[in-house]
Design a protein around this motif. Structure first.
Motif, PDB file in Angstrom:
ATOM      1  N   VAL A 183       0.848  -1.178   0.000  1.00 20.46           N
ATOM      2  CA  VAL A 183       0.000   0.000   0.000  1.00 20.46           C
ATOM      3  C   VAL A 183       0.890   1.237   0.000  1.00 20.46           C
ATOM      4  O   VAL A 183       2.017   1.204   0.508  1.00 20.46           O
ATOM      5  CB  VAL A 183      -0.932  -0.007   1.232  1.00 20.46           C
ATOM      6  N   PHE A 184       0.404   2.315  -0.588  1.00 19.10           N
ATOM      7  CA  PHE A 184       1.141   3.571  -0.571  1.00 19.10           C
ATOM      8  C   PHE A 184       1.079   4.189   0.831  1.00 19.10           C
ATOM      9  O   PHE A 184       0.088   4.026   1.547  1.00 19.10           O
ATOM     10  CB  PHE A 184       0.567   4.540  -1.603  1.00 19.10           C
ATOM     11  N   THR A 185       2.144   4.900   1.191  1.00 22.17           N
ATOM     12  CA  THR A 185       2.250   5.514   2.515  1.00 22.17           C
ATOM     13  C   THR A 185       2.716   6.962   2.367  1.00 22.17           C
ATOM     14  O   THR A 185       2.994   7.429   1.265  1.00 22.17           O
ATOM     15  CB  THR A 185       3.258   4.760   3.397  1.00 22.17           C
ATOM     16  N   SER A 186       2.867   7.628   3.498  1.00 23.73           N
ATOM     17  CA  SER A 186       3.302   9.023   3.482  1.00 23.73           C
ATOM     18  C   SER A 186       4.801   9.166   3.309  1.00 23.73           C
ATOM     19  O   SER A 186       5.294  10.240   2.970  1.00 23.73           O
ATOM     20  CB  SER A 186       2.891   9.714   4.785  1.00 23.73           C
ATOM     21  N   GLY A 187       5.561   8.096   3.554  1.00 13.82           N
ATOM     22  CA  GLY A 187       7.008   8.190   3.441  1.00 13.82           C
ATOM     23  C   GLY A 187       7.684   6.988   4.064  1.00 13.82           C
ATOM     24  O   GLY A 187       7.040   6.078   4.599  1.00 13.82           O
ATOM     25  N   GLY A 188       9.018   6.993   4.013  1.00 10.88           N
ATOM     26  CA  GLY A 188       9.782   5.848   4.478  1.00 10.88           C
ATOM     27  C   GLY A 188       9.588   5.548   5.952  1.00 10.88           C
ATOM     28  O   GLY A 188       9.586   4.382   6.358  1.00 10.88           O
TER      29      GLY A 188
ATOM     30  N   GLN B 188       9.692  11.943  -7.844  1.00 10.31           N
ATOM     31  CA  GLN B 188       8.295  12.260  -7.596  1.00 10.31           C
ATOM     32  C   GLN B 188       8.160  13.353  -6.541  1.00 10.31           C
ATOM     33  O   GLN B 188       8.994  13.462  -5.635  1.00 10.31           O
ATOM     34  CB  GLN B 188       7.551  11.008  -7.116  1.00 10.31           C
ATOM     35  N   PRO B 189       7.113  14.176  -6.614  1.00  7.76           N
ATOM     36  CA  PRO B 189       6.864  15.149  -5.539  1.00  7.76           C
ATOM     37  C   PRO B 189       6.509  14.430  -4.234  1.00  7.76           C
ATOM     38  O   PRO B 189       5.899  13.356  -4.251  1.00  7.76           O
ATOM     39  CB  PRO B 189       5.661  15.956  -6.052  1.00  7.76           C
ATOM     40  N   VAL B 190       6.886  15.030  -3.121  1.00  5.28           N
ATOM     41  CA  VAL B 190       6.468  14.524  -1.819  1.00  5.28           C
ATOM     42  C   VAL B 190       4.951  14.651  -1.698  1.00  5.28           C
ATOM     43  O   VAL B 190       4.387  15.680  -2.084  1.00  5.28           O
ATOM     44  CB  VAL B 190       7.169  15.337  -0.709  1.00  5.28           C
ATOM     45  N   SER B 191       4.232  13.653  -1.214  1.00  5.55           N
ATOM     46  CA  SER B 191       4.787  12.386  -0.768  1.00  5.55           C
ATOM     47  C   SER B 191       4.380  11.275  -1.730  1.00  5.55           C
ATOM     48  O   SER B 191       3.320  11.322  -2.345  1.00  5.55           O
ATOM     49  CB  SER B 191       4.288  12.065   0.637  1.00  5.55           C
ATOM     50  N   SER B 192       5.268  10.277  -1.815  1.00  4.51           N
ATOM     51  CA  SER B 192       4.988   9.129  -2.662  1.00  4.51           C
ATOM     52  C   SER B 192       5.887   7.992  -2.208  1.00  4.51           C
ATOM     53  O   SER B 192       7.074   7.956  -2.537  1.00  4.51           O
ATOM     54  CB  SER B 192       5.236   9.467  -4.141  1.00  4.51           C
ATOM     55  N   SER B 193       5.329   7.107  -1.405  1.00  2.00           N
ATOM     56  CA  SER B 193       6.088   6.006  -0.824  1.00  2.00           C
ATOM     57  C   SER B 193       5.193   4.788  -0.757  1.00  2.00           C
ATOM     58  O   SER B 193       3.975   4.881  -0.978  1.00  2.00           O
ATOM     59  CB  SER B 193       6.582   6.390   0.577  1.00  2.00           C
ATOM     60  N   ALA B 194       5.782   3.634  -0.472  1.00  9.01           N
ATOM     61  CA  ALA B 194       4.971   2.421  -0.334  1.00  9.01           C
ATOM     62  C   ALA B 194       5.702   1.408   0.530  1.00  9.01           C
ATOM     63  O   ALA B 194       6.933   1.435   0.650  1.00  9.01           O
ATOM     64  CB  ALA B 194       4.656   1.810  -1.702  1.00  9.01           C
ATOM     65  N   VAL B 195       4.932   0.550   1.141  1.00 12.15           N
ATOM     66  CA  VAL B 195       5.483  -0.627   1.799  1.00 12.15           C
ATOM     67  C   VAL B 195       4.935  -1.841   1.062  1.00 12.15           C
ATOM     68  O   VAL B 195       3.732  -1.918   0.774  1.00 12.15           O
ATOM     69  CB  VAL B 195       5.133  -0.673   3.303  1.00 12.15           C
ATOM     70  N   LEU B 196       5.831  -2.768   0.693  1.00 16.23           N
ATOM     71  CA  LEU B 196       5.470  -3.964  -0.047  1.00 16.23           C
ATOM     72  C   LEU B 196       5.760  -5.191   0.817  1.00 16.23           C
ATOM     73  O   LEU B 196       6.749  -5.200   1.570  1.00 16.23           O
ATOM     74  CB  LEU B 196       6.275  -4.085  -1.346  1.00 16.23           C
ATOM     75  N   VAL B 197       4.924  -6.210   0.709  1.00 18.82           N
ATOM     76  CA  VAL B 197       5.151  -7.446   1.461  1.00 18.82           C
ATOM     77  C   VAL B 197       5.096  -8.646   0.516  1.00 18.82           C
ATOM     78  O   VAL B 197       4.334  -8.662  -0.444  1.00 18.82           O
ATOM     79  CB  VAL B 197       4.123  -7.626   2.596  1.00 18.82           C
TER      80      VAL B 197
END
Length: 481
Positions: free
Chosen positions: A142-147, A297-306
């Motif tokens: 899912v995409f998140t706000s950052g690392g 990419q402009p802030v914010s654009s992050s994700a956590v993958l499992v």
């Protein structure tokens, strides 16, 4: 006041207003000669303090004029080739277009009935990234706000997957140069103060796997539970990449969750020259990626993958008004089921627009260019007797220290480097970062702008040396007097 609402009756006003704002920003970008004006807090604060927010200006042009005075004029511009400080990248135009679209439509990515196609676009991008990592068909994310949020969620999943009856027994292993969010996440997850075990690094600032093996064995012998190993692919200070295959072997041996913090190094996923540096990442249980670092990419654009999408159930809660359990059986895709956030921007659209315009190879080429530049910068530093450079870069970061010929006191050299960084920032000619290595003050280039050249690096090194020499000269004068 309804005339300010964006709807069918105000579409033309929206077009005019946004165009006026875009023209102001474009003009500013076109005429910016330095990354920063050098304005001080004391100079800027009164301008903002005097604004009465209860007295609106009622005119967009006047508001933009005011914004020029309190923000645009003195903003720090990451697109300038001599902004060399933090992990901030210049952004690509298709992503900025995506930002305009997503802000106007204002979808919320928590439930299907608030986003529809947005949900499917985000899911498609998660699948695409998972494939780039090398995960199988069971992967999700899912995409998140950052690392930091991505790391927190990954460690939450690791905590819930750990086999223990007491969180006091849980231990997380990360290198001594890993991101601070690992320790912060442990605290937020209610773990003990000593839950994060720091693993020493080698001369290239990569985790020492022999030391990791010893600590994992000690953990087991002490009756503790190795909850997770955090391997970093692109440390913040050095851009170093931990030995992923060896760490994966140890995680398998000790039945430990493997998380890869690739917030910085994720650009390697689209690199045509350096993808092999991420070999072993496919064996991770979870991965953090920050598109707003190395995908431009402009802030914010992050994700956590499992690797196993079922583990995301640990972040799932059902509310009758939002995502009742029946929606699962009805196969309605609600992204809130796997996110720590509820209301969430459609940040995935920016990456979608970028890939559909430039393609993955286009992004990878830009990232390869900054990595090539770092190699050039390292050669400049290694050949310059004025500087000590710490490690040869794997990505695009250089950590170095000005070493004066006539001064040997380490504390005085520290002060010279600190002064040089502050003086350079105050001049606005360039912006560099700083850090500590072995308790001593060092400077840092984080190279994420393909427009930066080796000539820019050489010029900034001359500026730093000049400021440091000025400080040392004044210091000697003070001592003499």
């Amino acid at each position: 006041m309804r005339s300010h609402l964006l709807n069918d009756t105000t579409a033309e006003r929206y077009r005019r207003t946004v165009t006026e704002g875009v023209e102001r920003v474009a003009a500013k970008l076109a005429t910016t000669e330095r990354p920063f004006t050098g304005v001080t807090v004391d100079a800027l604060s009164p301008r903002i303090d005097k604004i009465d927010l209860d007295k609106p200006l009622h005119d967009t042009a006047a508001v933009l004029d005011e914004l020029e005075d309190v923000y645009l004029r003195d903003a720090i511009y990451f697109h300038h080739p001599r902004y060399l400080a933090h992990l901030n990248c210049p952004v690509v135009i298709p992503a900025v277009l995506g930002e305009a679209v997503l802000s106007a439509v204002n979808s919320s990515l928590d439930t299907w009935d608030q986003s529809a196609g947005g949900t499917l676009i985000e899911r498609k991008l998660i699948d695409w990234t998972s494939e780039r990592i090398g995960f199988g068909p069971s992967a999700d994310g899912v995409f998140t706000s950052g690392g930091s949020q991505s790391n927190l969620q990954a460690l939450l999943l690791a905590r819930e997957e750990a086999k223990t009856d007491s969180t006091a027994k849980l231990r997380i292993f990360a290198s001594e140069v890993s991101h601070f969010s690992v320790k912060k996440s442990a605290k937020l997850l209610g773990l003990d103060q000593d839950a994060v075990v720091s693993i020493p690094v080698d001369g290239d600032k990569r985790m020492q796997t022999m030391a990791l093996a010893r600590e994992l064995e000690r953990c087991r012998n002490d009756g503790l539970v190795p909850m997770a190993v955090v391997a970093t692919s692109g440390t913040t200070d050095f851009g170093s990449i931990d030995p992923l295959p060896e760490i994966a072997e140890l995680c398998a041996q000790y039945d430990t969750w493997m998380h890869v913090d690739a917030a910085y190094g994720c650009g390697l996923l689209v690199s045509r020259k350096r993808r092999d540096l991420l070999n072993g990442i496919e064996r991770a249980d979870s991965v953090t990626v920050d598109y707003h670092k190395s995908f431009f990419q402009p802030v914010s654009s992050s994700a956590v993958l499992v690797r196993d999408g079922d583990t995301l159930r640990h972040a799932t809660y059902h509310a009758e008004y939002l995502n009742p359990r029946r929606m699962v059986t009805e196969r309605i895709p609600n992204q809130v089921d796997k996110s720590l956030q509820t209301t969430r921007r459609f940040d995935a659209l920016k990456l979608w627009m970028t890939l559909r315009t430039m393609g993955a190879d286009g992004i990878g080429q830009l990232f390869d260019e900054v990595c090539d530049l770092a190699e050039e910068g390292w050669k400049l530093l290694a050949a310059d007797p004025r500087y000590d450079v710490v490690v040869q870069p794997q990505l695009s970061t250089l950590v170095y220290r000005y070493i004066p010929e006539a001064v040997t006191d380490p504390a005085e050299i520290d002060r010279a480097n600190l002064y040089a960084r502050k003086a350079l920032f105050a001049s606005g000619d360039a912006v560099v970062a700083g850090t500590k290595v072995g308790g001593r003050h060092y400077l840092k280039f984080t190279l994420l702008n393909p427009e930066t050249t080796a000539e820019d690096i050489a010029a900034v090194l001359d500026l730093i040396a000049g400021h440091a020499e000025q400080y040392l000269g004044e210091s000697l004068d003070r001592v003499a007097s």
